[in-house]
Write a protein that holds these residues in place. Sequence first.
Motif, short mmCIF file in Angstrom:
data_model
loop_
_atom_site.label_atom_id
_atom_site.label_comp_id
_atom_site.label_asym_id
_atom_site.label_seq_id
_atom_site.Cartn_x
_atom_site.Cartn_y
_atom_site.Cartn_z
N GLU A 1 38.54 47.73 46.79
CA GLU A 1 39.71 48.34 45.98
C GLU A 1 40.06 47.28 44.97
OE1 GLU A 1 40.79 51.17 45.56
OE2 GLU A 1 39.87 52.26 47.14
N PRO A 2 40.02 47.63 43.63
CA PRO A 2 40.32 46.65 42.62
C PRO A 2 42.03 46.19 42.98
CG PRO A 2 40.07 48.71 41.39
CD PRO A 2 39.75 48.78 42.87
N ARG A 3 42.62 45.24 42.20
CA ARG A 3 44.06 44.96 42.25
C ARG A 3 44.66 45.70 41.32
NH1 ARG A 3 45.99 42.06 38.23
NH2 ARG A 3 44.58 40.39 37.32
N PRO A 4 45.89 46.25 41.23
CA PRO A 4 46.73 46.92 40.24
C PRO A 4 46.54 46.28 39.04
CG PRO A 4 47.92 46.96 42.53
CD PRO A 4 46.80 45.85 42.49
N LEU A 5 46.62 46.92 37.86
CA LEU A 5 46.43 46.34 36.59
C LEU A 5 47.71 45.48 36.19
CD1 LEU A 5 44.25 49.14 34.80
CD2 LEU A 5 43.51 46.90 35.39
N ARG B 1 33.54 49.81 36.84
CA ARG B 1 33.97 51.27 36.71
C ARG B 1 33.99 51.64 35.43
NH1 ARG B 1 38.61 52.05 41.44
NH2 ARG B 1 37.18 52.34 43.42
N ALA B 2 34.68 50.95 34.54
CA ALA B 2 35.07 51.40 33.11
C ALA B 2 33.72 51.36 32.29
CB ALA B 2 36.03 50.40 32.42
N ILE B 3 32.74 50.45 32.40
CA ILE B 3 31.59 50.46 31.92
C ILE B 3 30.52 51.17 32.21
CG2 ILE B 3 29.81 48.60 31.05
CD1 ILE B 3 31.91 46.40 31.30
N MET B 4 30.37 51.33 33.56
CA MET B 4 29.07 52.24 34.08
C MET B 4 29.28 53.47 34.00
SD MET B 4 27.19 49.30 33.97
CE MET B 4 25.69 50.13 34.43
N ASP B 5 28.57 54.15 33.95
CA ASP B 5 28.85 55.77 34.18
C ASP B 5 28.59 56.06 35.64
OD1 ASP B 5 28.83 57.26 31.36
OD2 ASP B 5 26.89 55.67 31.48
N ARG C 1 30.63 55.72 46.32
CA ARG C 1 31.08 55.04 45.01
C ARG C 1 32.24 54.07 45.03
NH1 ARG C 1 28.21 59.44 44.34
NH2 ARG C 1 27.22 59.75 42.38
N ILE C 2 31.96 53.10 44.18
CA ILE C 2 33.03 52.10 44.19
C ILE C 2 33.97 52.37 42.81
CG2 ILE C 2 31.70 50.54 45.17
CD1 ILE C 2 31.19 49.06 42.43
#
Length: 627
Positions: A539-543, A557-561, A626-627
């Motif tokens: 899990e990524p840390r909160p932005l 996650r943002a770049i890859m489909d 999925r990540i």
Amino acid sequence: MASSISDTGNNTDRTIDAGSVQPGDSSALDFAASLARSFAASLNVDATVRQALGSIIQLLETEAGSLFLIDDAGSQLICRASAGPVKIDGLTVPLGQGIVGRTVAEDRLIAVEDAYEDRSFFKAADQRTGFHTRSVLCAPMRVGEKLIGAVQVLNKRSGHPFDARDSNMLQVMANAAALAISNARLADQLLEQERIKRELELASEIQRSLLPGVDSDLPICGINRPIREVSGDFYDYFELPDGTIAFALGDVSGKGMNAALLMAKTASLFRCLGKTIRDPARLLSILNREICETTSRGMFCTMLAGLYEPATGLLRYANAGHLPPLIKFPDRLYETVAPDAPPLGIVSDAQFVDHEINLNGGLFVAFSDGLTEFRYGEEELGTDGLNLLLDNAQHKPIAQRLDAVLRELDQGGWQARDDLTLLAIDDCTAGRAFQRDHRGDPAAPTEAEFLFGLSFMAEPSRLKLMRASLRAAARACRFDEDEIQDLLLAAGEAVENIMIHAYGSGKKGEITLAVHRLPDGIMLRLRDFAPRVDAAKIEPRPLDEVRPGGLGTHFIRAIMDDASFIPLPDGEGNLLELVKRRRTGPETVGDSPAGVPPDSGVSPDSGGGSDSPRGKPGVGMDSKDRI
């Protein structure tokens, strides 16, 4: 041979003159001629034995009979044929026991008028079979000075006891049968030797087919010379899609067919696994476990396996109990590195170590002990002698250089004592291999098409190589410059996550990258060999949390489909699949060249590669996390 039967003290054995056959007794001579014709027709021991016994019973007019041959150990007799109301084929009798055992042990013909009065008669046989034995006539079978068995007949059909004529005929026929059986055995042995010879020739041909073909563009060459028909040594090398050369040399313990079979198995496993496993130590570990599980009789295999990059001169290898390779640099005599692990097949959990060197125009030579143990009288060639022979031919191409070494030994009177195998890599001639055109078919793929594969250690310094190759592949897949930068960022984050979180800070491990071109984009598969990760816990840390790091998963996650883990068996690491699609739609055949630029170092070989997809991305996978 003239034999006589003496009185044994139980009044059951009669003294019979077993002299020569009388002129009128032509039946025995006819029997010998008939038996010779039968043997010539069949060339078979069992058929000859049955024919001999049948003829003897017919000529002597008896109710039953049997023929016994001494076993290979020489300790007992085995019934090879029987005739009459009861079959006793396969019955074994120790030498010296029973009437037939006494006949062979004492090497004389024995006639018994009343079997039940003879101490050596085996009455239990009659009791089990229901046959009643009255009289017995038994003669030894001899070829020259060698006894091979005995033939016995039971009960004259007339009810009379056996006489001297019966004894004479049986002894003559026993000797004739012995000669026919001996000839049949010899014929069997010759046939068996011919069969083994054909099988060895076939095995030798198969072994030669396992060796790699000569490629004059590659800076590597090998020689294998068996001391017998088949060899326990082997070598192999092959070019991987990115131009790296995988190589191995091994030496199986022992000689002959068993060693050849283990050699074939080990060589086949290396060629299969070496196409996807880019860590020599890990490759040897897998081979070692397989050989430990399946090999018996204490056999083992010493082996050296490695990877050589013609573009850089970098060579990595691992050694499983094999002789140290000879490494010759232009400015030094030579050096060796002793093995640091046992041979394959001894310790199932043995640990193997990678060694890395840069040849810098030097020579790397692996060899079996059959080469250094070449003898001239009491003198062995040794590593120093091999180095001298290599120096004598140093200006020749690598293949001619190896031939010159063996020619010098053969012409100098040196004697081989074992299988001989030699494998050499000449970094000075690596240019032609590096200049090869590895570009693939420029047509647009209809499914996922393998472009190239890379294998590198989990070290930050290796990211530069990955980024350069990935940039060239992205251009070939029609991505614009902004998309390429995004792709490099996501891939770099994924690799750094493997280095930091999968292997742990400061730990070394292998990472493989397989790149596939899609009709509308690109697919990357990143694999490590660390303990399995739980995708649900990534899990990524909160932005809104302000601190360095922890945003790699957000970027991916943002770049890859698509970004997902493909499950692998326990102990096989983790496989991350990243998919990015172009914003401009599918590529069109006939646009700018779709091949990878020739100066990129990328090898878009569509013939395979590590972790190649099963059809379209995502199709055929049991599950993805999925990540």
